[in-house]
Write an enzyme that holds these catalytic residues in place. Structure first.
Site, PDB file in Angstrom:
ATOM      1  N   GLY A  38       0.864  -0.962   0.168  1.00  0.00           N
ATOM      2  CA  GLY A  38      -0.368  -0.136   0.127  1.00  0.00           C
ATOM      3  C   GLY A  38       0.887   1.325   0.063  1.00  0.00           C
ATOM      4  CB  CYS A  39       3.468   2.689   2.315  1.00  0.00           C
ATOM      5  SG  CYS A  39       2.699   2.486   3.544  1.00  0.00           S
ATOM      6  CB  THR A  40       4.995   0.249  -2.454  1.00  0.00           C
ATOM      7  OG1 THR A  40       5.964  -0.207  -2.278  1.00  0.00           O
ATOM      8  CG2 THR A  40       5.389   0.386  -4.053  1.00  0.00           C
ATOM      9  CB  ALA A  43       5.733   5.993  -2.206  1.00  0.00           C
TER      10      ALA A  43
END
Length: 148
Positions: A38-40, A43
């Site tokens: 999710g963070c990838t 970002a």
């Protein structure tokens, strides 16, 4: 309301402060953990919109509890052009209300709540996006800020 001031280490162990962006609009996005799916996604969405945001006078920084060396790997792996800041003791996340109880797979835990804040050129908090989804969030932010 004024945005909470901060000074944190970036991925290269340089100090970065809110005041470094004085006179510009700044997007501060809080994400739970570098290099997770999710963070990838989030970002990389910011990466893909970075030039458009910059052209509109909007700077971007990402903040997570990760140590600088993990942030450096994340930045390099996904070619992220903006600073990633280490908030290891989550004091800045707490100051922004991005740290607290959250539900994960039906279970309550305490941790970083994916959130984004827009700080105006005068240091005032212009917008708050709390408990956002990783996918699609940057598009909404761009529509709100740029009318795009």
């Amino acid at each position: 309301m004024g945005a909470s001031d901060f000074t944190l280490l970036d991925q290269d162990r340089n100090l970065v402060s809110l005041s470094d962006f004085s006179g510009r609009r700044l997007v501060v996005f809080f994400y739970p953990k570098a290099m997770t799916p999710g963070c990838t996604v989030e970002a990389c969405d910011f990466r893909d919109s970075y030039e458009e945001l910059l052209a509109a006078g909007v700077a971007v920084v990402g903040v997570s509890p990760d140590p600088p060396e993990d942030l450096a790997r994340f930045r390099e792996k996904d070619n992220l052009p903006f600073p990633l800041l280490s908030d290891g003791d989550h004091a800045v996340a707490e100051a922004y209300g991005a740290w607290g109880v959250k539900k994960l797979y039906g279970k309550e835990t305490v941790g970083l709540i994916r959130s984004t804040f827009v700080v105006g050129p005068d240091g005032e908090l212009e917008r708050e996006y709390r408990n956002v989804r990783a996918k699609g969030h940057v598009g909404r932010l761009k529509r709100d800020l740029l009318g795009a």
